[in-house]
Design a protein around this motif. Sequence first.
Motif, PDB file in Angstrom:
ATOM      1  N   HIS A   1       0.848  -1.200   0.000  1.00 34.22           N
ATOM      2  CA  HIS A   1       0.000   0.000   0.000  1.00 34.22           C
ATOM      3  C   HIS A   1       0.881   1.247   0.000  1.00 34.22           C
ATOM      4  O   HIS A   1       0.574   2.237  -0.686  1.00 34.22           O
ATOM      5  N   GLU A   2       1.984   1.212   0.754  1.00 35.81           N
ATOM      6  CA  GLU A   2       2.898   2.362   0.827  1.00 35.81           C
ATOM      7  C   GLU A   2       3.445   2.692  -0.568  1.00 35.81           C
ATOM      8  O   GLU A   2       3.532   3.866  -0.944  1.00 35.81           O
TER       9      GLU A   2
ATOM     10  N   LEU B   1       0.947   7.424  -6.184  1.00 33.87           N
ATOM     11  CA  LEU B   1      -0.226   8.269  -6.421  1.00 33.87           C
ATOM     12  C   LEU B   1       0.059   9.717  -6.038  1.00 33.87           C
ATOM     13  O   LEU B   1      -0.286  10.648  -6.787  1.00 33.87           O
ATOM     14  N   LYS B   2       0.682   9.938  -4.898  1.00 31.69           N
ATOM     15  CA  LYS B   2       1.017  11.299  -4.473  1.00 31.69           C
ATOM     16  C   LYS B   2       1.956  11.973  -5.467  1.00 31.69           C
ATOM     17  O   LYS B   2       1.821  13.168  -5.763  1.00 31.69           O
TER      18      LYS B   2
ATOM     19  N   VAL C   1      -4.665   1.916  -4.791  1.00 33.83           N
ATOM     20  CA  VAL C   1      -4.845   2.482  -3.459  1.00 33.83           C
ATOM     21  C   VAL C   1      -6.313   2.436  -3.026  1.00 33.83           C
ATOM     22  O   VAL C   1      -6.636   2.060  -1.886  1.00 33.83           O
ATOM     23  N   ASN C   2      -7.223   2.812  -3.941  1.00 38.00           N
ATOM     24  CA  ASN C   2      -8.629   2.995  -3.580  1.00 38.00           C
ATOM     25  C   ASN C   2      -9.578   1.947  -4.154  1.00 38.00           C
ATOM     26  O   ASN C   2     -10.779   1.991  -3.879  1.00 38.00           O
ATOM     27  N   GLY C   3      -9.058   1.041  -4.961  1.00 38.84           N
ATOM     28  CA  GLY C   3      -9.914   0.020  -5.544  1.00 38.84           C
ATOM     29  C   GLY C   3     -10.374   0.377  -6.950  1.00 38.84           C
ATOM     30  O   GLY C   3     -10.418   1.554  -7.336  1.00 38.84           O
ATOM     31  N   LYS C   4     -10.740  -0.639  -7.723  1.00 46.90           N
ATOM     32  CA  LYS C   4     -11.098  -0.441  -9.127  1.00 46.90           C
ATOM     33  C   LYS C   4     -12.398   0.343  -9.315  1.00 46.90           C
ATOM     34  O   LYS C   4     -12.515   1.141 -10.247  1.00 46.90           O
TER      35      LYS C   4
ATOM     36  N   LEU D   1      -3.702   8.941 -16.991  1.00 48.44           N
ATOM     37  CA  LEU D   1      -4.067   7.521 -17.035  1.00 48.44           C
ATOM     38  C   LEU D   1      -3.182   6.702 -16.103  1.00 48.44           C
ATOM     39  O   LEU D   1      -3.662   5.799 -15.407  1.00 48.44           O
ATOM     40  N   ASN D   2      -1.898   7.004 -16.099  1.00 47.93           N
ATOM     41  CA  ASN D   2      -0.979   6.287 -15.210  1.00 47.93           C
ATOM     42  C   ASN D   2      -1.324   6.558 -13.744  1.00 47.93           C
ATOM     43  O   ASN D   2      -1.202   5.664 -12.891  1.00 47.93           O
ATOM     44  N   ARG D   3      -1.748   7.775 -13.472  1.00 46.57           N
ATOM     45  CA  ARG D   3      -2.163   8.117 -12.102  1.00 46.57           C
ATOM     46  C   ARG D   3      -3.350   7.257 -11.681  1.00 46.57           C
ATOM     47  O   ARG D   3      -3.405   6.769 -10.542  1.00 46.57           O
ATOM     48  N   LEU D   4      -4.303   7.059 -12.601  1.00 44.60           N
ATOM     49  CA  LEU D   4      -5.495   6.280 -12.254  1.00 44.60           C
ATOM     50  C   LEU D   4      -5.184   4.804 -12.022  1.00 44.60           C
ATOM     51  O   LEU D   4      -5.870   4.134 -11.245  1.00 44.60           O
TER      52      LEU D   4
END
Length: 409
Positions: free
Chosen positions: A311-312, A318-319, A344-347, A335-338
């Motif tokens: 997760h880290e 993401l940050k 991190v947050n799920g699909k 797109l890469n960010r998503l």
Amino acid sequence: MENQVLIPHLFRTEFSKIIAVLCNRFGILHIETAEDIASETFLLALETWSFKGIPANHTAWLYTVAKNKAINHLKRNQLFSAKIATELKYSVTVKTEIEIDLSEKNIKDSQLQMLFAICHPSISTEAQIGLALRILCGFGIDEIATALLTNKETINKRLLRAKEKIRKENIQLELPSNDEVGKILETVLTTLYLLFNEGYYSESHDAVLRKDLCLEAMRLRSMLTEFEQTNKPAVNALLSLMCFHSSRFEARKDQYGALILYDEQLADQWKQSLIAKGSMLLNQATRGTQISRYHIEACIAYWYTQKKDTHEKWESILKLYNQLLSVADSPIASLNRLYAFSKVNGKEKAIAEAEKLQLPDNQYYYALLGYLYTGINNTTAKRHFQKTLKLAKTEADKTTILKRLENLV
């Protein structure tokens, strides 16, 4: 090593050196003359070595021939000038000794100066990349056309316009002053960044990864550290980024040349020496006061070289993407960010964010949606992958998407 292998190899490594030195001697305005002499040198090598055999020191042979041809060219010009002067009844001094310095130091200095000249802000980015491949990397016109997904006529026109711009702007082969170095360095780094990207993800039909382009971008970038005024944090950050990406070369494609996606790569194939070098350079890059896009992208690339799927890791990525988008927004970065957002947050939350982007002509947009919907709604995932397939430009992309479709039930 036979001529068919040796001469193309030498052309790639020595052609650019000869041109840079000759342009340093003649002036960059005479770049076409330098190209002609370099080309004639290799043509003579092909003709001579086929009959007499390859000389023991083939590089020295090439340098000697190029030097003699350059000296003969200069002497002809001197004699012509002297003849005109005689007819017009004014005096001109004819130099009896002509030096062509092909020492290692002068070659390095000349190539570095050529890099700055090619990346002059008045020359278009497309032309800069073409000139860099031709003049500094020794690529043939056919190779440049293939690498840049265009045809020979287009490349020749770009190079011609760039050379005309060099003449019109009277661009000199010299290192920039302290006042000019910042602006020109930014252009140089952009050119090398784009050159590396052309190789890292090639859209040619026969190669998803062009290592030669990536390695040339890294070699040219390394030249910048030899000049104190350009050995800046952003320069080290860019090479750090290139090292991290290069560390995963062998894991990015299968035995048939098809692209292997990140989740499916074998981390044991990642080259640890390049990861270590990238980390060292990234540490050096933090010694400045400014953060460039290359710093942020290098940090992202670093996390991608960490094997554990934690997760880290994805929260850090993401940050960093959030920070990158505030500096250099682009559809690919979004797109890469998503992708990181989904980790991190799920699909499901990522799908809601992705559908806000609305990129109907972007194959990677549909590829991302296909990935996000996989396991949630495979019918919708299949529909997105089919759209991706229609938009895909390379055989490697098509093969990758077809595998995704086959795995959907």
